[in-house]
Scaffold this active site. Structure first.
Site, PDB file in Angstrom:
ATOM      1  N   CYS A 100       0.868  -1.185   0.000  1.00  0.00           N
ATOM      2  CA  CYS A 100       0.000   0.000   0.000  1.00  0.00           C
ATOM      3  C   CYS A 100       0.904   1.235   0.000  1.00  0.00           C
ATOM      4  O   CYS A 100       1.762   1.378   0.851  1.00  0.00           O
ATOM      5  CB  CYS A 100      -0.888  -0.014   1.245  1.00  0.00           C
ATOM      6  SG  CYS A 100      -1.683   1.555   1.607  1.00  0.00           S
ATOM      7  N   CYS A 104      -3.291   7.597  -1.667  1.00  0.00           N
ATOM      8  CA  CYS A 104      -4.607   7.695  -2.323  1.00  0.00           C
ATOM      9  C   CYS A 104      -5.695   8.237  -1.395  1.00  0.00           C
ATOM     10  O   CYS A 104      -6.648   8.853  -1.857  1.00  0.00           O
ATOM     11  CB  CYS A 104      -5.047   6.345  -2.853  1.00  0.00           C
ATOM     12  SG  CYS A 104      -3.717   5.281  -3.351  1.00  0.00           S
ATOM     13  N   THR A 191      -4.335   4.927   7.252  1.00  0.00           N
ATOM     14  CA  THR A 191      -3.306   4.558   6.277  1.00  0.00           C
ATOM     15  C   THR A 191      -2.361   5.738   6.035  1.00  0.00           C
ATOM     16  O   THR A 191      -2.804   6.820   5.668  1.00  0.00           O
ATOM     17  CB  THR A 191      -3.990   4.154   4.953  1.00  0.00           C
ATOM     18  OG1 THR A 191      -4.877   3.086   5.218  1.00  0.00           O
ATOM     19  CG2 THR A 191      -2.971   3.742   3.916  1.00  0.00           C
ATOM     20  N   GLU A 258      -0.365   1.731   9.056  1.00  0.00           N
ATOM     21  CA  GLU A 258      -1.633   2.160   9.657  1.00  0.00           C
ATOM     22  C   GLU A 258      -1.322   2.693  11.054  1.00  0.00           C
ATOM     23  O   GLU A 258      -0.396   2.214  11.706  1.00  0.00           O
ATOM     24  CB  GLU A 258      -2.606   0.983   9.789  1.00  0.00           C
ATOM     25  CG  GLU A 258      -2.825   0.172   8.525  1.00  0.00           C
ATOM     26  CD  GLU A 258      -3.576   0.892   7.431  1.00  0.00           C
ATOM     27  OE1 GLU A 258      -4.434   1.742   7.751  1.00  0.00           O
ATOM     28  OE2 GLU A 258      -3.312   0.607   6.250  1.00  0.00           O
ATOM     29  N   HIS A 293     -12.758   5.699  -2.788  1.00  0.00           N
ATOM     30  CA  HIS A 293     -11.761   4.738  -2.294  1.00  0.00           C
ATOM     31  C   HIS A 293     -12.119   3.316  -2.722  1.00  0.00           C
ATOM     32  O   HIS A 293     -11.230   2.478  -2.885  1.00  0.00           O
ATOM     33  CB  HIS A 293     -11.587   4.855  -0.774  1.00  0.00           C
ATOM     34  CG  HIS A 293     -10.191   4.490  -0.352  1.00  0.00           C
ATOM     35  ND1 HIS A 293      -9.069   5.081  -0.865  1.00  0.00           N
ATOM     36  CD2 HIS A 293      -9.732   3.536   0.499  1.00  0.00           C
ATOM     37  CE1 HIS A 293      -7.990   4.524  -0.339  1.00  0.00           C
ATOM     38  NE2 HIS A 293      -8.360   3.576   0.492  1.00  0.00           N
ATOM     39  N   TYR A 297      -9.426   0.729  -5.089  1.00  0.00           N
ATOM     40  CA  TYR A 297      -8.996  -0.659  -4.901  1.00  0.00           C
ATOM     41  C   TYR A 297      -8.991  -1.445  -6.205  1.00  0.00           C
ATOM     42  O   TYR A 297      -8.319  -2.476  -6.306  1.00  0.00           O
ATOM     43  CB  TYR A 297      -9.904  -1.354  -3.868  1.00  0.00           C
ATOM     44  CG  TYR A 297      -9.595  -0.976  -2.430  1.00  0.00           C
ATOM     45  CD1 TYR A 297      -8.931   0.207  -2.125  1.00  0.00           C
ATOM     46  CD2 TYR A 297      -9.981  -1.792  -1.386  1.00  0.00           C
ATOM     47  CE1 TYR A 297      -8.654   0.548  -0.821  1.00  0.00           C
ATOM     48  CE2 TYR A 297      -9.701  -1.458  -0.071  1.00  0.00           C
ATOM     49  CZ  TYR A 297      -9.043  -0.276   0.204  1.00  0.00           C
ATOM     50  OH  TYR A 297      -8.763   0.068   1.504  1.00  0.00           O
ATOM     51  N   CYS A 300      -5.078  -0.300  -7.082  1.00  0.00           N
ATOM     52  CA  CYS A 300      -3.915  -0.662  -6.258  1.00  0.00           C
ATOM     53  C   CYS A 300      -3.837  -2.159  -5.987  1.00  0.00           C
ATOM     54  O   CYS A 300      -2.774  -2.766  -6.080  1.00  0.00           O
ATOM     55  CB  CYS A 300      -3.911   0.134  -4.961  1.00  0.00           C
ATOM     56  SG  CYS A 300      -5.035  -0.465  -3.688  1.00  0.00           S
ATOM     57  N   GLU A 448      -7.099  -5.417   4.444  1.00  0.00           N
ATOM     58  CA  GLU A 448      -7.580  -4.124   3.960  1.00  0.00           C
ATOM     59  C   GLU A 448      -8.524  -4.299   2.779  1.00  0.00           C
ATOM     60  O   GLU A 448      -9.460  -3.515   2.597  1.00  0.00           O
ATOM     61  CB  GLU A 448      -6.412  -3.218   3.589  1.00  0.00           C
ATOM     62  CG  GLU A 448      -6.877  -1.776   3.537  1.00  0.00           C
ATOM     63  CD  GLU A 448      -5.843  -0.850   2.999  1.00  0.00           C
ATOM     64  OE1 GLU A 448      -5.006  -1.287   2.189  1.00  0.00           O
ATOM     65  OE2 GLU A 448      -5.875   0.329   3.369  1.00  0.00           O
TER      66      GLU A 448
END
Ligand code: SF4
Ligand code: FE
Length: 487
Positions: A100, A104, A191, A258, A293, A297, A300, A448
């Site tokens: 990650c 973003c 994050t 995180e 978001h 996904y 990413c 996640e």
């Protein structure tokens, strides 16, 4: 200042006085901490690739606010092409980091707050949108990384923010002053919080009037007085404390991050407040941010999936089974699942629409379908990768055993696969698969995928609302020759 290089980004973090705790102790120099540094490197990659002419189209954009070329992570999407490029950029970064890369959440928050502040102003004649435009100019000019922070700790999930026994379980306004507001509370599993220059705070649920002290959006520098960050553990994280570059980490260069971000009477000047008690817009902001978001996904996780598929295929080569038909079929299945996620990311982007504020929003139904698939497919891809890798992935000795004068030779002899392959390369690829499926990177690729951007049920609620079942009934009735007006 313009766009930062990766090195300038890392140096800029060194100047921050962010309060970070890890293993119960204050970390003065978080940039060089061996557990934290890989996550810094992942964000740094968002700066490095933007400097590379090969990726200029994907990694940069022209600001609608200033007309200047900026990093796409600071951009307000101006058309569906921008939304599509966002997904492609995220896939690229997932491929380059296998982790990650954190930036973003800020980009998604910018776009959600931009359109929502416009709508609040339309209704109430407030000045949030102009404030936010100024804030965005500041962020774009300095090329900052921003933590878009939504999730509160939430306490008893059955109670609304204002009904919690401890009022701080949702971040809230404790005082309104002439010059600004004072806030207390926390944002959980944030994050990239430690690696961000700024925190952009949003509410986490739709709210009623009784919750209005909790309906607040604002931005503060990460090192403003009153903020404390407590770093989240990851599976196998202490392997990073072993030798620098230790093979047992699987991917020692990159990682995610995180943290719990606690706000203890933090002061926010009015020019940085973007929502203050207009509780009916809390839900709108949540839906828009979550929508972006959930789209993210589809980019990413696909990039990280590419790495995992590549690792599984390499492991098959090294084991000498690449030609086995069931291996080929498993790899095909992994690609099929991964590309299905990508299709969803592209589809909700291509079907995006202009907001009243002028930036572009993804198609919400398709973004929710995208994320719902992300709650499942990476798990299946990981299962297939583990299947192909074999049990050695979790039983192999450490790098130190392979280097040992006493047992090193035994390890090298008995863990050899294909004769033409260096046994250490075989171990390296298995460690990478372990990292992605069970180690530090599994935070991003597995859990996640389940809970980030909202747990599966949150998407099912949205799909239920937007799925158009009633319209579909009419389609069916028409074809069946049933009068749609009759029950
Ligand atoms: Fe970006 Fe993906 Fe990390 Fe979210 S999970 S911040 S979209 S890399
Ligand atoms: Fe996320």
């Amino acid at each position: 200042m313009g766009m930062m290089t990766a090195k300038e980004y890392v140096e800029s973090l060194r100047k921050m006085k962010t309060v970070v705790y890890l293993f119960g102790e204050r970390v003065e120099n978080f940039v060089d901490h061996p557990i934290i540094r890989p996550s810094v490197n992942s964000v740094a990659m968002t700066y490095a690739l933007a400097q590379n002419p090969e990726y200029e189209e994907l990694m940069t954009a022209v600001s609608n606010l200033t007309g200047k070329r900026i990093n796409r992570f600071c951009h307000l999407h101006q058309n569906t092409e921008d939304l599509v490029k966002k997904i492609k950029m995220q896939r690229l970064l997932g491929q380059k980091t296998g982790a990650c890369f954190q930036r973003c959440v800020g980009m998604d928050a910018f776009n959600a707050v931009y359109s929502t502040t416009f709508d609040i102003d339309q209704k109430y004649g407030t000045g949030y949108h102009q404030r936010f435009r100024k804030y965005m100019e500041y962020i774009q000019e300095n090329d900052y990384t921003v933590d878009g922070a939504m999730t509160d700790p939430k306490g008893n999930r059955g109670l609304s923010p204002s009904r919690q026994k401890d009022p701080d379980l949702y971040l809230h306004i404790v005082e309104k002053r002439k010059d600004g507001i004072i806030v207390t509370g926390a944002k959980a599993h944030q994050t990239g919080a430690v690696n961000s220059h700024e925190q952009l705070i949003m509410p986490t649920v739709a709210m009623k009037e009784e919750d209005k002290a909790y309906a607040v959006a604002f931005a503060v520098p990460s090192d403003v007085p009153g903020i404390t960050m407590i770093y989240g553990r990851q599976s196998c994280d202490t392997r990073k404390l072993e030798e620098p570059g230790c093979m047992d980490c699987g991917n020692c260069r990159f990682g995610g991050q995180e943290a719990l971000v606690v706000f203890d009477r933090v002061f926010v000047p009015w020019e940085r407040v973007f929502l203050c008690e207009e509780y009916e817009f809390a839900g709108v902001l949540v839906e828009r941010f979550a929508g972006y978001h959930r789209q993210s996904y589809g980019g990413c996780k696909v990039g990280v999936g590419d790495v995992l598929i590549g690792a599984a295929a390499t492991a098959a080569d090294y084991n000498g089974v690449a030609k086995a038909s069931h291996i080929k079929d498993k790899l095909i299945e992994m690609v099929h699942l991964n590309e299905t996620l990508y299709c969803c990311g592209l589809a909700c982007s291509s079907e995006g629409k202009k907001t009243a504020a002028g930036n572009y929003q993804i198609d919400t139904l398709l973004a929710n379908v995208c994320k719902q698939n992300v709650t499942r497919f990476p798990y299946e891809i990981a299962r297939l990768a583990e299947d192909i890798a074999g049990g050695l992935m979790v039983t192999m000795p450490s790098e130190k055993d392979f280097a040992s004068p006493e047992v090193g030779e035994l390890c090298r002899k008995y863990f050899k696969g294909d004769d033409n392959v260096d046994v250490m390369d075989r171990m390296r690829i298995l460690r990478l698969i372990e990292n992605l499926t069970l180690g530090t990177a599994a935070v991003g690729y597995r859990t996640e995928s389940m809970h980030g951007a909202g747990s599966p049920q949150a998407q099912r609620i949205m799909i239920g609302r937007q799925g158009g079942i009633e319209d579909k009934k009419i389609l069916a009735k028409n074809l069946a020759g049933i009068n749609s007006n009759k029950k």
